[in-house]
Design a protein around this motif. Structure first.
Motif, PDB file in Angstrom:
ATOM      1  N   GLU A  44     -51.525  52.042 -55.943  1.00  0.00           N
ATOM      2  CA  GLU A  44     -51.285  50.806 -56.708  1.00  0.00           C
ATOM      3  C   GLU A  44     -50.570  51.096 -58.027  1.00  0.00           C
ATOM      4  OE1 GLU A  44     -55.042  48.906 -57.258  1.00  0.00           O
ATOM      5  OE2 GLU A  44     -55.348  48.576 -55.103  1.00  0.00           O
ATOM      6  N   SER A  45     -50.902  52.230 -58.643  1.00  0.00           N
ATOM      7  CA  SER A  45     -50.314  52.553 -59.948  1.00  0.00           C
ATOM      8  C   SER A  45     -48.805  52.781 -59.863  1.00  0.00           C
ATOM      9  CB  SER A  45     -50.980  53.800 -60.547  1.00  0.00           C
ATOM     10  OG  SER A  45     -50.532  54.981 -59.889  1.00  0.00           O
ATOM     11  N   LEU A  46     -48.294  53.021 -58.651  1.00  0.00           N
ATOM     12  CA  LEU A  46     -46.856  53.261 -58.497  1.00  0.00           C
ATOM     13  C   LEU A  46     -46.040  52.011 -58.793  1.00  0.00           C
ATOM     14  CD1 LEU A  46     -46.779  55.556 -55.318  1.00  0.00           C
ATOM     15  CD2 LEU A  46     -47.051  56.184 -57.724  1.00  0.00           C
ATOM     16  N   ASP A  47     -46.706  50.833 -58.855  1.00  0.00           N
ATOM     17  CA  ASP A  47     -46.015  49.611 -59.287  1.00  0.00           C
ATOM     18  C   ASP A  47     -45.408  49.784 -60.681  1.00  0.00           C
ATOM     19  OD1 ASP A  47     -46.687  48.274 -56.994  1.00  0.00           O
ATOM     20  OD2 ASP A  47     -48.408  47.226 -57.857  1.00  0.00           O
ATOM     21  N   GLY A  48     -46.006  50.650 -61.482  1.00  0.00           N
ATOM     22  CA  GLY A  48     -45.543  50.862 -62.853  1.00  0.00           C
ATOM     23  C   GLY A  48     -44.249  51.644 -62.956  1.00  0.00           C
ATOM     24  N   TYR A  49     -43.709  52.090 -61.790  1.00  0.00           N
ATOM     25  CA  TYR A  49     -42.484  52.905 -61.802  1.00  0.00           C
ATOM     26  C   TYR A  49     -41.466  52.287 -60.835  1.00  0.00           C
ATOM     27  CZ  TYR A  49     -46.107  55.767 -63.808  1.00  0.00           C
ATOM     28  OH  TYR A  49     -47.153  56.194 -64.578  1.00  0.00           O
ATOM     29  N   PRO A  50     -40.955  51.105 -61.177  1.00  0.00           N
ATOM     30  CA  PRO A  50     -40.090  50.369 -60.246  1.00  0.00           C
ATOM     31  C   PRO A  50     -38.763  51.059 -59.950  1.00  0.00           C
ATOM     32  CG  PRO A  50     -40.112  49.302 -62.410  1.00  0.00           C
ATOM     33  CD  PRO A  50     -41.150  50.367 -62.453  1.00  0.00           C
ATOM     34  N   ARG A  51     -38.331  51.950 -60.852  1.00  0.00           N
ATOM     35  CA  ARG A  51     -37.027  52.601 -60.665  1.00  0.00           C
ATOM     36  C   ARG A  51     -37.013  53.556 -59.476  1.00  0.00           C
ATOM     37  NH1 ARG A  51     -33.518  56.740 -62.176  1.00  0.00           N
ATOM     38  NH2 ARG A  51     -35.086  58.223 -62.864  1.00  0.00           N
ATOM     39  N   ALA A  52     -38.153  54.173 -59.203  1.00  0.00           N
ATOM     40  CA  ALA A  52     -38.213  55.227 -58.185  1.00  0.00           C
ATOM     41  C   ALA A  52     -38.462  54.655 -56.791  1.00  0.00           C
ATOM     42  CB  ALA A  52     -39.319  56.214 -58.537  1.00  0.00           C
ATOM     43  N   ALA A  53     -37.783  55.228 -55.795  1.00  0.00           N
ATOM     44  CA  ALA A  53     -38.109  54.934 -54.401  1.00  0.00           C
ATOM     45  C   ALA A  53     -39.445  55.603 -54.075  1.00  0.00           C
ATOM     46  CB  ALA A  53     -37.015  55.461 -53.486  1.00  0.00           C
ATOM     47  N   ALA A 111     -40.297  53.785 -48.416  1.00  0.00           N
ATOM     48  CA  ALA A 111     -38.987  54.050 -47.803  1.00  0.00           C
ATOM     49  C   ALA A 111     -39.152  54.846 -46.518  1.00  0.00           C
ATOM     50  CB  ALA A 111     -38.090  54.807 -48.784  1.00  0.00           C
ATOM     51  N   ALA A 112     -40.252  55.592 -46.414  1.00  0.00           N
ATOM     52  CA  ALA A 112     -40.559  56.365 -45.209  1.00  0.00           C
ATOM     53  C   ALA A 112     -42.025  56.774 -45.270  1.00  0.00           C
ATOM     54  CB  ALA A 112     -39.669  57.608 -45.122  1.00  0.00           C
ATOM     55  N   VAL A 113     -42.612  56.995 -44.098  1.00  0.00           N
ATOM     56  CA  VAL A 113     -43.965  57.555 -43.996  1.00  0.00           C
ATOM     57  C   VAL A 113     -43.856  58.752 -43.060  1.00  0.00           C
ATOM     58  CG1 VAL A 113     -46.364  57.147 -43.344  1.00  0.00           C
ATOM     59  CG2 VAL A 113     -45.008  55.267 -44.300  1.00  0.00           C
ATOM     60  N   ILE A 114     -44.157  59.951 -43.588  1.00  0.00           N
ATOM     61  CA  ILE A 114     -43.859  61.187 -42.854  1.00  0.00           C
ATOM     62  C   ILE A 114     -45.105  62.068 -42.758  1.00  0.00           C
ATOM     63  CG2 ILE A 114     -42.426  63.278 -42.803  1.00  0.00           C
ATOM     64  CD1 ILE A 114     -40.400  61.748 -44.586  1.00  0.00           C
ATOM     65  N   PRO A 115     -45.524  62.439 -41.537  1.00  0.00           N
ATOM     66  CA  PRO A 115     -46.573  63.456 -41.388  1.00  0.00           C
ATOM     67  C   PRO A 115     -45.932  64.843 -41.429  1.00  0.00           C
ATOM     68  CG  PRO A 115     -45.997  62.584 -39.233  1.00  0.00           C
ATOM     69  CD  PRO A 115     -45.086  61.905 -40.230  1.00  0.00           C
ATOM     70  N   LEU A 116     -46.617  65.802 -42.061  1.00  0.00           N
ATOM     71  CA  LEU A 116     -46.006  67.129 -42.155  1.00  0.00           C
ATOM     72  C   LEU A 116     -47.064  68.213 -42.392  1.00  0.00           C
ATOM     73  CD1 LEU A 116     -46.058  67.954 -45.428  1.00  0.00           C
ATOM     74  CD2 LEU A 116     -44.251  66.256 -45.507  1.00  0.00           C
ATOM     75  N   SER A 117     -46.650  69.441 -42.195  1.00  0.00           N
ATOM     76  CA  SER A 117     -47.486  70.595 -42.522  1.00  0.00           C
ATOM     77  C   SER A 117     -46.658  71.612 -43.285  1.00  0.00           C
ATOM     78  CB  SER A 117     -48.046  71.246 -41.255  1.00  0.00           C
ATOM     79  OG  SER A 117     -48.596  72.521 -41.568  1.00  0.00           O
ATOM     80  N   VAL A 173     -37.414  59.703 -56.889  1.00  0.00           N
ATOM     81  CA  VAL A 173     -38.286  59.443 -55.742  1.00  0.00           C
ATOM     82  C   VAL A 173     -39.698  59.942 -56.050  1.00  0.00           C
ATOM     83  CG1 VAL A 173     -38.711  59.851 -53.277  1.00  0.00           C
ATOM     84  CG2 VAL A 173     -36.367  59.737 -54.123  1.00  0.00           C
ATOM     85  N   ILE A 174     -40.688  59.109 -55.745  1.00  0.00           N
ATOM     86  CA  ILE A 174     -42.092  59.507 -55.841  1.00  0.00           C
ATOM     87  C   ILE A 174     -42.649  59.601 -54.424  1.00  0.00           C
ATOM     88  CG2 ILE A 174     -44.393  58.861 -56.665  1.00  0.00           C
ATOM     89  CD1 ILE A 174     -42.980  57.208 -58.875  1.00  0.00           C
ATOM     90  N   ALA A 175     -43.167  60.771 -54.073  1.00  0.00           N
ATOM     91  CA  ALA A 175     -43.757  60.964 -52.750  1.00  0.00           C
ATOM     92  C   ALA A 175     -45.280  61.070 -52.901  1.00  0.00           C
ATOM     93  CB  ALA A 175     -43.191  62.217 -52.090  1.00  0.00           C
ATOM     94  N   PHE A 176     -45.974  60.130 -52.319  1.00  0.00           N
ATOM     95  CA  PHE A 176     -47.436  60.024 -52.430  1.00  0.00           C
ATOM     96  C   PHE A 176     -48.074  60.793 -51.277  1.00  0.00           C
ATOM     97  CE2 PHE A 176     -51.147  57.470 -50.940  1.00  0.00           C
ATOM     98  CZ  PHE A 176     -52.004  57.737 -51.992  1.00  0.00           C
ATOM     99  N   CYS A 177     -48.966  61.738 -51.609  1.00  0.00           N
ATOM    100  CA  CYS A 177     -49.541  62.648 -50.611  1.00  0.00           C
ATOM    101  C   CYS A 177     -51.007  62.341 -50.314  1.00  0.00           C
ATOM    102  CB  CYS A 177     -49.446  64.097 -51.103  1.00  0.00           C
ATOM    103  SG  CYS A 177     -47.779  64.660 -51.441  1.00  0.00           S
ATOM    104  N   LEU A 221     -38.430  65.737 -44.147  1.00  0.00           N
ATOM    105  CA  LEU A 221     -38.731  65.320 -45.523  1.00  0.00           C
ATOM    106  C   LEU A 221     -37.543  65.585 -46.442  1.00  0.00           C
ATOM    107  CD1 LEU A 221     -40.527  64.368 -47.835  1.00  0.00           C
ATOM    108  CD2 LEU A 221     -41.497  66.684 -47.934  1.00  0.00           C
ATOM    109  N   ALA A 222     -36.971  66.793 -46.360  1.00  0.00           N
ATOM    110  CA  ALA A 222     -35.842  67.142 -47.233  1.00  0.00           C
ATOM    111  C   ALA A 222     -34.671  66.183 -47.017  1.00  0.00           C
ATOM    112  CB  ALA A 222     -35.411  68.581 -46.988  1.00  0.00           C
ATOM    113  N   ALA A 223     -34.385  65.861 -45.759  1.00  0.00           N
ATOM    114  CA  ALA A 223     -33.277  64.949 -45.451  1.00  0.00           C
ATOM    115  C   ALA A 223     -33.554  63.546 -45.987  1.00  0.00           C
ATOM    116  CB  ALA A 223     -33.041  64.909 -43.938  1.00  0.00           C
ATOM    117  N   GLU A 224     -34.806  63.108 -45.832  1.00  0.00           N
ATOM    118  CA  GLU A 224     -35.171  61.761 -46.304  1.00  0.00           C
ATOM    119  C   GLU A 224     -35.083  61.681 -47.830  1.00  0.00           C
ATOM    120  OE1 GLU A 224     -35.745  58.005 -45.836  1.00  0.00           O
ATOM    121  OE2 GLU A 224     -36.058  59.216 -44.032  1.00  0.00           O
ATOM    122  N   LEU A 225     -35.612  62.707 -48.514  1.00  0.00           N
ATOM    123  CA  LEU A 225     -35.552  62.703 -49.984  1.00  0.00           C
ATOM    124  C   LEU A 225     -34.105  62.726 -50.469  1.00  0.00           C
ATOM    125  CD1 LEU A 225     -38.419  65.215 -50.922  1.00  0.00           C
ATOM    126  CD2 LEU A 225     -38.487  62.715 -51.019  1.00  0.00           C
TER     127      LEU A 225
END
Length: 299
Positions: free
Chosen positions: A110-119, A150-156, A90-94, A166-170
């Motif tokens: 956009e560069s995450l297109d290069g890693y199709p295996r990861a959610a 796969a999800a969009v999550i606001p957090l602190s 999983v790649i989580a973009f911050c 976040l932990a449950a989603e990952l």
């Protein structure tokens, strides 16, 4: 105990420098495994933090921020990030809630297109420092960057808000399989590496301009002192120029003493003993641009 339903895998946080990736890693792990600073490119290695849950194990790989490299070190840090991105589940973009999405964020997304295996998951960080309107605006901006979140999550991380979400989603995005680390391990970093990073974090505090990028730390020795409850730690703080050495040492050694005091306060609980910390500042000219010197410093 059966491993049926147990999930285990690797996740990493990506984004521009200083969007809160290391702070988030520490918050999820529940202890400090990655140093933090308001200086860009504080993280220089792939540091693994382990999050143990009843139904799974998350291995968070903290990486340097993606940036336009100006030195060989910068290029190697970007190469390291690319390698990690190719390996994780999983790649989580911050993106911080306090800053508008910019060209750098769009380029990384956009560069995450290069890693199709990861959610892919999108995170809006630092919500404790933002207004409700800012958070809403950021969520809309981030959501529009890709269609496959796969999800969009606001957090602190600082307030602890939504970390459980976040932990449950990952974990839900991880493959089924047994734990890769014992449940009492929070990181696979060596003691020497953790001590070196603590010293570097202390040295980064209060320095300005280009100096943060020029600081590296190597450990010469960590050993219990014979006939004493002390542990002796000897380390080199490496900079690129004589003028930087003078800044680190300070007037009559005052700044170096402060660095030592701050570092020792964190090293002692890590080692579980009182510590004598001997710091030496040395110059390795232009080490960020020299392949041999980078190798000697562990890059």
């Amino acid at each position: 105990m059966s491993d049926s339903g147990f999930r285990c895998g690797f996740a990493t946080f990506v984004g521009r420098p200083n969007v809160g990736k290391s702070t988030l890693t520490n918050a999820l792990v529940g202890e400090k495994v990655a140093i933090t600073s308001d200086k860009p490119q504080t993280t220089r290695r792939a540091i693994r933090g382990i999050v143990n849950q009843p139904d799974g194990q998350l291995i968070i790989v903290d990486t340097p921020g993606i940036h336009r490299p100006r030195t060989l070190l910068g290029q190697r840090l970007n190469d390291l990030v690319e390698q990690v991105l190719g390996d994780v589940d999983v790649i989580a973009f911050c993106v911080p809630a306090t800053e508008k999405v910019g060209p750098g964020d769009r380029r990384i997304a956009e560069s995450l297109d290069g890693y199709p295996r990861a959610a892919k998951v999108a995170l809006v960080t630092k919500t404790d420092a933002a207004s409700r309107d800012q958070i809403t605006e950021r969520l809309i901006e981030v959501d529009s960057l890709r269609e496959d979140w796969a999800a969009v999550i606001p957090l602190s991380s600082l307030a602890g808000d939504q970390l459980d979400v976040l932990a449950a989603e990952l974990l839900a995005l991880m493959p089924e399989g047994p734990a890769l680390y014992d449940s009492d391990i929070s990181t696979d970093e060596s003691v020497e590496d953790r001590v070196a990073e603590i010293i570097r974090e202390a040295a980064l505090e209060g320095v300005r301009d280009e100096l943060p990028h020029s600081i590296a730390v190597t450990i010469a020795d960590i050993a219990p002192r014979e006939g004493s409850d002390l542990t002796d730690v000897y380390a080199d703080i490496v900079v690129e120029r004589d003028s930087q050495k003078a800044i680190i040492i300070g007037h009559r050694g005052s700044r170096l003493r402060d660095v030592g005091a701050r570092a020792r306060a964190q090293i002692e609980p890590l080692l579980g003993t009182r510590v004598f910390l001997g710091l030496h500042v040395r110059v390795a000219k232009e080490w960020q641009r020299d392949a041999k010197k980078l190798g000697r410093l562990g890059f």
